[in-house]
Each structure stands twice: as C-alpha cells, then as structure tokens.
Design a protein around this motif. Structure first.
Motif, mmCIF file in Angstrom:
data_model
loop_
_atom_site.group_PDB
_atom_site.id
_atom_site.type_symbol
_atom_site.label_atom_id
_atom_site.label_comp_id
_atom_site.label_asym_id
_atom_site.label_seq_id
_atom_site.Cartn_x
_atom_site.Cartn_y
_atom_site.Cartn_z
ATOM 1 N N ARG A 3 -9.882 -15.097 1.880
ATOM 2 C CA ARG A 3 -8.978 -14.850 2.729
ATOM 3 C C ARG A 3 -7.324 -15.410 2.364
ATOM 4 O O ARG A 3 -6.897 -16.363 1.635
ATOM 5 N N ILE A 4 -5.890 -14.908 2.540
ATOM 6 C CA ILE A 4 -5.215 -15.925 2.542
ATOM 7 C C ILE A 4 -4.214 -15.214 3.499
ATOM 8 O O ILE A 4 -4.081 -13.796 4.598
ATOM 9 N N LEU A 5 -4.059 -16.646 3.831
ATOM 10 C CA LEU A 5 -2.895 -16.961 5.080
ATOM 11 C C LEU A 5 -0.748 -16.947 4.657
ATOM 12 O O LEU A 5 -0.838 -17.073 3.107
ATOM 13 N N ILE A 6 -0.572 -15.775 5.251
ATOM 14 C CA ILE A 6 1.403 -15.504 4.872
ATOM 15 C C ILE A 6 1.792 -16.011 6.360
ATOM 16 O O ILE A 6 2.005 -15.898 6.620
ATOM 17 N N VAL A 7 2.668 -17.294 5.695
ATOM 18 C CA VAL A 7 3.488 -17.676 6.142
ATOM 19 C C VAL A 7 4.790 -17.262 5.931
ATOM 20 O O VAL A 7 5.789 -18.108 5.233
ATOM 21 N N GLU A 8 5.001 -16.286 6.711
ATOM 22 C CA GLU A 8 6.828 -16.125 6.438
ATOM 23 C C GLU A 8 7.367 -15.386 7.913
ATOM 24 O O GLU A 8 6.861 -14.643 8.555
ATOM 25 N N ASP A 9 8.276 -15.649 7.530
ATOM 26 C CA ASP A 9 9.661 -14.555 8.905
ATOM 27 C C ASP A 9 10.144 -13.872 8.971
ATOM 28 O O ASP A 9 11.033 -13.455 9.990
ATOM 29 N N GLU A 10 10.342 -12.686 7.382
ATOM 30 C CA GLU A 10 10.223 -11.683 7.573
ATOM 31 C C GLU A 10 10.224 -10.417 7.478
ATOM 32 O O GLU A 10 8.718 -10.754 6.351
ATOM 33 N N PRO A 11 9.399 -10.156 8.847
ATOM 34 C CA PRO A 11 9.135 -9.070 8.929
ATOM 35 C C PRO A 11 8.521 -7.869 7.636
ATOM 36 O O PRO A 11 7.514 -7.726 7.334
ATOM 37 N N SER A 12 9.379 -7.561 7.044
ATOM 38 C CA SER A 12 9.379 -6.973 5.613
ATOM 39 C C SER A 12 9.003 -7.198 5.027
ATOM 40 O O SER A 12 8.152 -6.615 4.145
ATOM 41 N N ILE A 13 8.830 -8.389 4.674
ATOM 42 C CA ILE A 13 8.060 -9.399 2.746
ATOM 43 C C ILE A 13 6.700 -9.561 3.880
ATOM 44 O O ILE A 13 5.686 -9.266 3.227
ATOM 45 N N VAL A 14 6.448 -9.730 5.113
ATOM 46 C CA VAL A 14 5.285 -9.740 5.411
ATOM 47 C C VAL A 14 4.556 -8.568 5.625
ATOM 48 O O VAL A 14 3.350 -8.349 4.807
ATOM 49 N N THR A 15 4.867 -7.761 5.997
ATOM 50 C CA THR A 15 4.979 -6.253 5.471
ATOM 51 C C THR A 15 4.258 -5.652 4.747
ATOM 52 O O THR A 15 3.221 -5.327 3.773
ATOM 53 N N LEU A 16 5.231 -5.910 3.399
ATOM 54 C CA LEU A 16 4.797 -5.397 1.703
ATOM 55 C C LEU A 16 4.303 -6.672 1.423
ATOM 56 O O LEU A 16 3.187 -5.680 0.488
ATOM 57 N N LEU A 17 3.695 -8.077 1.472
ATOM 58 C CA LEU A 17 2.728 -8.056 1.047
ATOM 59 C C LEU A 17 1.573 -8.872 1.506
ATOM 60 O O LEU A 17 0.446 -8.317 0.806
ATOM 61 N N GLN A 18 1.442 -8.288 2.733
ATOM 62 C CA GLN A 18 -0.043 -7.882 3.268
ATOM 63 C C GLN A 18 -0.400 -6.256 2.814
ATOM 64 O O GLN A 18 -1.781 -6.466 2.498
ATOM 65 N N TYR A 19 0.132 -5.061 2.510
ATOM 66 C CA TYR A 19 -0.245 -4.261 2.534
ATOM 67 C C TYR A 19 -0.810 -4.211 0.597
ATOM 68 O O TYR A 19 -1.681 -3.985 0.649
ATOM 69 N N ASN A 20 -0.031 -5.166 -0.096
ATOM 70 C CA ASN A 20 -0.132 -4.767 -1.357
ATOM 71 C C ASN A 20 -1.725 -5.708 -1.657
ATOM 72 O O ASN A 20 -2.826 -5.954 -2.565
ATOM 73 N N LEU A 21 -1.750 -7.216 -0.619
ATOM 74 C CA LEU A 21 -2.645 -8.147 -0.665
ATOM 75 C C LEU A 21 -4.268 -7.295 -0.638
ATOM 76 O O LEU A 21 -5.533 -7.510 -0.986
ATOM 77 N N GLU A 22 -3.951 -6.520 0.337
ATOM 78 C CA GLU A 22 -4.908 -5.852 0.571
ATOM 79 C C GLU A 22 -5.230 -4.861 0.130
ATOM 80 O O GLU A 22 -6.538 -4.574 0.335
ATOM 81 N N LYS A 23 -4.483 -4.265 -0.408
ATOM 82 C CA LYS A 23 -4.926 -3.535 -0.854
ATOM 83 C C LYS A 23 -5.705 -3.431 -2.345
ATOM 84 O O LYS A 23 -6.925 -3.443 -3.180
ATOM 85 N N ALA A 24 -5.293 -5.692 -2.864
ATOM 86 C CA ALA A 24 -6.075 -5.895 -4.013
ATOM 87 C C ALA A 24 -7.933 -6.800 -3.228
ATOM 88 O O ALA A 24 -7.843 -6.757 -4.373
ATOM 89 N N GLY A 25 -8.393 -6.351 -2.246
ATOM 90 C CA GLY A 25 -9.081 -6.977 -1.713
ATOM 91 C C GLY A 25 -8.906 -8.220 -1.130
ATOM 92 O O GLY A 25 -10.081 -8.411 -0.314
ATOM 93 N N PHE A 26 -8.428 -8.493 -0.805
ATOM 94 C CA PHE A 26 -8.076 -9.776 0.236
ATOM 95 C C PHE A 26 -7.456 -9.696 1.686
ATOM 96 O O PHE A 26 -7.400 -8.565 2.158
ATOM 97 N N SER A 27 -8.409 -10.567 2.527
ATOM 98 C CA SER A 27 -8.175 -10.472 3.655
ATOM 99 C C SER A 27 -6.953 -11.317 4.165
ATOM 100 O O SER A 27 -7.056 -12.330 3.584
ATOM 101 N N VAL A 28 -5.730 -10.951 5.087
ATOM 102 C CA VAL A 28 -5.006 -11.416 5.520
ATOM 103 C C VAL A 28 -4.976 -11.664 6.970
ATOM 104 O O VAL A 28 -4.961 -11.009 7.765
ATOM 105 N N LEU A 29 -4.437 -13.483 6.611
ATOM 106 C CA LEU A 29 -4.163 -13.865 7.984
ATOM 107 C C LEU A 29 -2.475 -13.895 7.894
ATOM 108 O O LEU A 29 -1.748 -13.962 6.610
ATOM 109 N N THR A 30 -1.218 -13.632 9.408
ATOM 110 C CA THR A 30 -0.345 -14.541 9.064
ATOM 111 C C THR A 30 0.444 -15.219 10.169
ATOM 112 O O THR A 30 -0.572 -15.292 10.897
ATOM 113 N N ALA A 31 1.833 -15.967 9.991
ATOM 114 C CA ALA A 31 1.419 -16.423 11.073
ATOM 115 C C ALA A 31 3.735 -16.488 10.154
ATOM 116 O O ALA A 31 4.376 -16.369 9.396
ATOM 117 N N SER A 32 4.601 -16.614 11.006
ATOM 118 C CA SER A 32 5.904 -15.765 11.346
ATOM 119 C C SER A 32 6.872 -17.034 11.879
ATOM 120 O O SER A 32 8.341 -17.076 11.501
#
Length: 235
Positions: A3-32
């Motif tokens: 599980r990867i926690l992304i703490v980032e306030d820019e939605p476009s960066i969160v979307t980009l990171l979440q997509y690529n990390l999930e594609k690589a097989g990770f589970s993603v949590l986010t916080a803004s």
C-alpha cells in the motif's frame, strides 16, 4: 498487495501517480492536505509514503519530522517543486528516504518506489533472522557489523540505523582504508542516477558520524579526504 499513501494537494498529480502505481500492482491511499496525510500515515501504516513538500495545513517537513519522532519508520519519498538544495537536504536529515523534484516521470516514481520497498524488505527480513548471531564480517574498533541480520553494534549496543545508513556503513567498512568518491558511494548504495547530487552522500555520512563518533568534529572512524571523498579506518 503493498500500500502506498500519496499526500499531495494537486489533483492532476494524484491522478497520475495513482494510475501508474495501481498499474504497477500497488494499492493506493490518498490525502490532500498535511493533517489528513499525517493521520492516515499513523492509522493506516502504509508500506511507503509519497509526500509533497508544500501542502495545505501541515507541510511535508513537519509531517516527516512528526512521524520520525513517533518512531513511525514508514519509508518516505518526498516530492518538491523547489530546486533549492536546502529543502532536499533538510528533508533527508528529517528522515525522508529519497526525493524527486517536479516535474518528474511517472516511470521514475514507480522505479524509486520499488527500489525503496526492496531495500526496506531486505532490511526487515534480515533484522528478523535473529536465531544465532553470525560472526561479524567487519569489526573496526568498537564497531561490529552483522550483514546477515542488518545489524551494527557500537560498544556492544545496537545502533539505530536506517537501511541506507546500514548499507553505507557496511560498504565503507568493507573497504577499510580505501578512499571512496561520492560518485562511487552513490553508485554502490543508491544504484541509480541522482544527476550528480552528491549532497545526499554528505547528509548520510553526517548522520552516521552522529551515531558512531564521540566527536563529530574530529571523527576517528569516517574520515573526509578533501577533494576526493571518504574513507573508514580503525581508530
């Protein structure tokens, strides 16, 4: 699934990171924002945290410092839009494991995440193998190093080292008396391109000295060879 926690306030960066990390097989949590990020880091205990430096509320530096003070050792990959070397160095000193400067390649983020998790997994597996203490491969003065269980002792007391600090100490000690350049140390310990930013080596050397030297201004173990790099020797 890690599980990867992304703490980032820019939605476009969160979307980009979440997509690529999930594609690589990770589970993603986010916080803004910073407060939510710290709360999730403590409650969820993710396997790794991607932490933006500039956040609403609590900033990345304060989060990093708070987690390390509470002995939460979740690996942290820090993101910063700044080019200021001070921010990178301060982040590392406060306990971040690595950093990337925006803009960055999503593939590079995934590669860094995998590299950090691989080192952390090796560290945890080796630390848990405590059935019988092996003979230390290296003993220098009062420093004893046990690579099979990722443990180092000073005067018989266990040193609290991060995985990279341990690897750096072992590499220096295994090359006793040999002058090693910052580039050599970057290649050996971090094994990917830091675009010539050798300051990360200096920060980790400084942290090691704080833990093994009686007087960091006059080190007995890790010596600076001006214009070349570092070497480790017996006191």
């Amino acid at each position: 699934m890690e599980r990867i926690l992304i703490v980032e306030d820019e939605p476009s960066i969160v979307t980009l990171l979440q997509y690529n990390l999930e594609k690589a097989g990770f589970s993603v949590l986010t916080a803004s924002d910073g407060n939510e990020g710290l709360e999730k880091a403590v409650e969820e205990r993710p396997d790794l945290m991607i932490l933006d430096l500039m956040l609403p509320g609590m900033d990345g530096m304060d989060i990093c410092k708070a987690l390390r003070q509470e002995k939460v050792n979740t690996p942290i990959l820090m993101l910063t839009a700044r080019g200021d070397e001070f921010d990178k160095v301060l982040g590392l000193e406060l306990g971040a494991d690595d950093y990337l400067t925006k803009p960055f390649s999503p593939r590079e983020v995934v590669a860094r995440v995998k590299a950090i998790l691989r080192r952390t997994k090796n560290f945890e597996e080796s630390s848990s193998a405590m059935d019988k203490p092996p003979e230390p491969v290296v003993e220098l003065g009062q420093v004893s190093i046990y690579p099979e269980r990722y443990e180092a002792l000073l005067n018989g007391e266990r040193l609290e080292l991060t995985p990279k600090e341990f690897e750096l100490l072992l590499y220096l000690a295994s090359n006793e008396g040999k002058v090693l350049s910052r580039t050599q140390l970057l290649d050996a310990i971090w094994n990917y391109d830091f675009v010539g930013d050798s300051r990360i080596v200096d920060v980790h050397i400084s942290n090691l000295r704080e833990k093994i030297e009686d007087d960091t201004r006059h080190p007995r173990y890790i010596k600076t060879i001006r214009g070349f790099g570092y070497k480790m020797e017996r006191p």
